[in-house]
Design an enzyme around this catalytic site. Structure first.
Site, PDB file in Angstrom:
ATOM      1  CD  GLU A  52      -7.414  -3.425  -2.797  1.00 14.66           C
ATOM      2  OE1 GLU A  52      -6.850  -3.656  -1.722  1.00 14.66           O
ATOM      3  OE2 GLU A  52      -8.646  -3.352  -2.927  1.00 14.66           O
ATOM      4  CD  GLU A  57     -13.932  -7.238   7.281  1.00 13.30           C
ATOM      5  OE1 GLU A  57     -14.874  -6.487   6.988  1.00 13.30           O
ATOM      6  OE2 GLU A  57     -12.880  -7.277   6.615  1.00 13.30           O
ATOM      7  CB  CYS A  84     -13.423  -5.289   0.991  1.00 15.06           C
ATOM      8  SG  CYS A  84     -13.245  -3.788   1.940  1.00 15.06           S
ATOM      9  CG  HIS A 135      -2.046  -1.036   1.026  1.00 12.22           C
ATOM     10  ND1 HIS A 135      -2.330  -1.980   1.981  1.00 12.22           N
ATOM     11  CD2 HIS A 135      -2.905  -1.279   0.014  1.00 12.22           C
ATOM     12  CE1 HIS A 135      -3.325  -2.740   1.564  1.00 12.22           C
ATOM     13  NE2 HIS A 135      -3.686  -2.336   0.366  1.00 12.22           N
ATOM     14  CD  GLU A 175      -6.654  -0.648  -0.309  1.00 13.98           C
ATOM     15  OE1 GLU A 175      -6.007  -1.490  -0.956  1.00 13.98           O
ATOM     16  OE2 GLU A 175      -7.121  -0.881   0.810  1.00 13.98           O
ATOM     17  CG  HIS A 195      -2.592  -5.471  -3.537  1.00 11.91           C
ATOM     18  ND1 HIS A 195      -2.235  -4.138  -3.609  1.00 11.91           N
ATOM     19  CD2 HIS A 195      -3.604  -5.525  -2.652  1.00 11.91           C
ATOM     20  CE1 HIS A 195      -2.989  -3.431  -2.801  1.00 11.91           C
ATOM     21  NE2 HIS A 195      -3.848  -4.248  -2.204  1.00 11.91           N
ATOM     22  CG  HIS A 229      -5.674  -7.603   0.671  1.00 15.67           C
ATOM     23  ND1 HIS A 229      -5.798  -6.866   1.830  1.00 15.67           N
ATOM     24  CD2 HIS A 229      -5.555  -6.715  -0.338  1.00 15.67           C
ATOM     25  CE1 HIS A 229      -5.746  -5.580   1.519  1.00 15.67           C
ATOM     26  NE2 HIS A 229      -5.601  -5.460   0.224  1.00 15.67           N
TER      27      HIS A 229
END
Length: 170
Positions: free
Chosen positions: A112, A85, A65, A24, A110, A30, A67
């Protein structure tokens, strides 16, 4: 455990691993995912990020959200993080993926290749207070209108992802 992200090229092919914060800081592309959970009233479950998160604390965003981990499928990653979460799991379906860039005020970015997924659930979540401060249900139209009126209460990435999601479901 130091969290790593999967570095990818524009074709979503893995080209390496890197510690999450470093990726980041360097704004490297990513793999990531975003989950939208919808109830029978066609409302989307939004999450308010925990107030002590290192970026975007207290802002509203999609249900969850994060990774993917190396070797983990998009769906499995989405289910894992939904449980971590929001305290529940439901079947997920991938809708689409796209690349976006969202810089933050703290110097992180970010960048992504985001896999957007949808799931269905009607009950109240058991939110993890380290991840989320609150939740609420809103229709897509109400979210669209609210983002236009008060964009500052939503995460930068959610505003980008929601626009794509809204176009996809419309």
């Amino acid at each position: 455990m130091i969290e790593q992200v999967i570095l990818v090229n524009e074709n979503d092919e893995q080209i390496g691993l890197m510690e999450k914060i470093e990726a980041h800081e360097k704004a490297l592309l990513h793999r990531a995912f975003s989950v939208f959970v919808v109830n029978d009233k066609n409302e989307i479950m939004l999450q308010q990020r925990a107030l002590d998160k290192y970026h975007s604390p207290g802002l509203w965003t999609n249900t969850c959200c994060s990774h993917q981990r190396e070797g983990e499928s998009n769906i499995d990653a989405g289910k894992r993080r939904l449980m971590e979460e929001m305290g529940f799991v439901t079947d997920l379906e991938e809708l689409f993926h796209f690349i976006y860039i969202a810089p933050f005020d703290n110097g992180l970015t970010e960048h992504e290749l985001d896999h957007v997924m949808i799931g269905h659930y009607n009950d109240a979540p058991q939110i993890n207070p380290e991840e989320a401060a609150a939740y609420k249900w809103m229709t897509a139209q109400a979210i669209k209108e609210d983002i236009a009126q008060q964009p500052e209460i939503y995460t930068e990435w959610f505003k980008i992802i929601f626009e794509k999601y809204y176009s996809h479901i419309s």
